[in-house]
Design an enzyme around this catalytic site. Sequence first.
Site, PDB file in Angstrom:
ATOM      1  N   VAL A 261       2.048  12.956 -23.015  1.00  0.00           N
ATOM      2  CA  VAL A 261       2.603  14.368 -22.526  1.00  0.00           C
ATOM      3  C   VAL A 261       1.702  15.412 -22.030  1.00  0.00           C
ATOM      4  O   VAL A 261       1.696  15.903 -20.809  1.00  0.00           O
ATOM      5  CB  VAL A 261       3.464  14.877 -23.640  1.00  0.00           C
ATOM      6  CG1 VAL A 261       4.173  16.365 -23.254  1.00  0.00           C
ATOM      7  CG2 VAL A 261       4.395  13.985 -24.191  1.00  0.00           C
ATOM      8  N   CYS A 262       0.531  15.174 -22.683  1.00  0.00           N
ATOM      9  CA  CYS A 262      -0.720  16.361 -22.145  1.00  0.00           C
ATOM     10  C   CYS A 262      -0.867  16.059 -20.917  1.00  0.00           C
ATOM     11  O   CYS A 262      -1.344  16.917 -20.052  1.00  0.00           O
ATOM     12  CB  CYS A 262      -1.639  16.323 -23.149  1.00  0.00           C
ATOM     13  SG  CYS A 262      -1.334  16.688 -24.978  1.00  0.00           S
ATOM     14  N   THR A 263      -1.109  14.766 -20.566  1.00  0.00           N
ATOM     15  CA  THR A 263      -1.403  14.257 -19.222  1.00  0.00           C
ATOM     16  C   THR A 263      -0.736  14.762 -18.024  1.00  0.00           C
ATOM     17  O   THR A 263      -1.343  15.515 -16.993  1.00  0.00           O
ATOM     18  CB  THR A 263      -1.320  12.934 -19.166  1.00  0.00           C
ATOM     19  OG1 THR A 263      -2.483  12.357 -20.270  1.00  0.00           O
ATOM     20  CG2 THR A 263      -2.086  12.048 -17.826  1.00  0.00           C
TER      21      THR A 263
ATOM     22  N   LEU B   3      -1.154  18.948 -17.949  1.00  0.00           N
ATOM     23  CA  LEU B   3      -2.291  19.358 -17.200  1.00  0.00           C
ATOM     24  C   LEU B   3      -2.342  19.150 -15.732  1.00  0.00           C
ATOM     25  O   LEU B   3      -2.724  19.750 -14.812  1.00  0.00           O
ATOM     26  CB  LEU B   3      -3.620  18.748 -17.916  1.00  0.00           C
ATOM     27  CG  LEU B   3      -4.081  19.743 -19.072  1.00  0.00           C
ATOM     28  CD1 LEU B   3      -3.128  19.729 -20.136  1.00  0.00           C
ATOM     29  CD2 LEU B   3      -5.415  19.701 -19.226  1.00  0.00           C
TER      30      LEU B   3
END
Length: 211
Positions: A44-46, A49
């Site tokens: 999810v963070c990928t 960002l």
Amino acid sequence: MSIKLGDTAPNFQAETTAGDLDFYNYLGNSWGILFSHPADYTPVCTTELGYTSKLKSEFEARDTKVIALSVDGVEDHQNWIKDINETQNTEVQFPIIADRYRRVSELYDFIHPNASATATVRSLLIIDPAKKVRLIITYPASTGRNFNEIIRVLDSLQLTDSHKVVTPVNWKNGEDVIIPPSLSTEDAREIFPKGVTEIKPYLRYTPQPNT
Ligand code: BEZ
């Protein structure tokens, strides 16, 4: 430390993917977005960002500097950025803080021990040029944030700071805005030559004044 709307965003020095920096120096007189994510190399963070990186020109158009943060080290950040660039078809250019000793996370209350003892939550602050905190959101690790909404809030804040208006539900840049209750309809008709539509004495619209 618990930071609330209207508080001065505290300054800090940190190690980042762009080298060591002083937060206030990085922001200069611009608006700022400081956001935390739980961990590098997570899906999810990928996407978060990557998407933020693609909004670069939108943030520039709003004179807004972006900076991300997690408790991973700078080498992990650098290697993860390669994955973000590859998988999200972008080029991450904003700095990511390597908050290994959790100094910034504790300053900004980014670790919520009952959610995770070690990882930062998905928090995001908008900071204005006077360094006042204007938006705080915190999302669970399982839910990626909507960065279009962050752009929308920036538009609303920048508009309502410079004109005597407020923005309604789901408002988007260019749509009609609301005249605040503090302004009489008589005064509003003078200030807003594009016209005032009165639905109720307390619910009055005018076309966005700066378009
Ligand atoms: C993610 O970014 O995919 C993620 C991070 C922490 C927990 C769950 C998901």
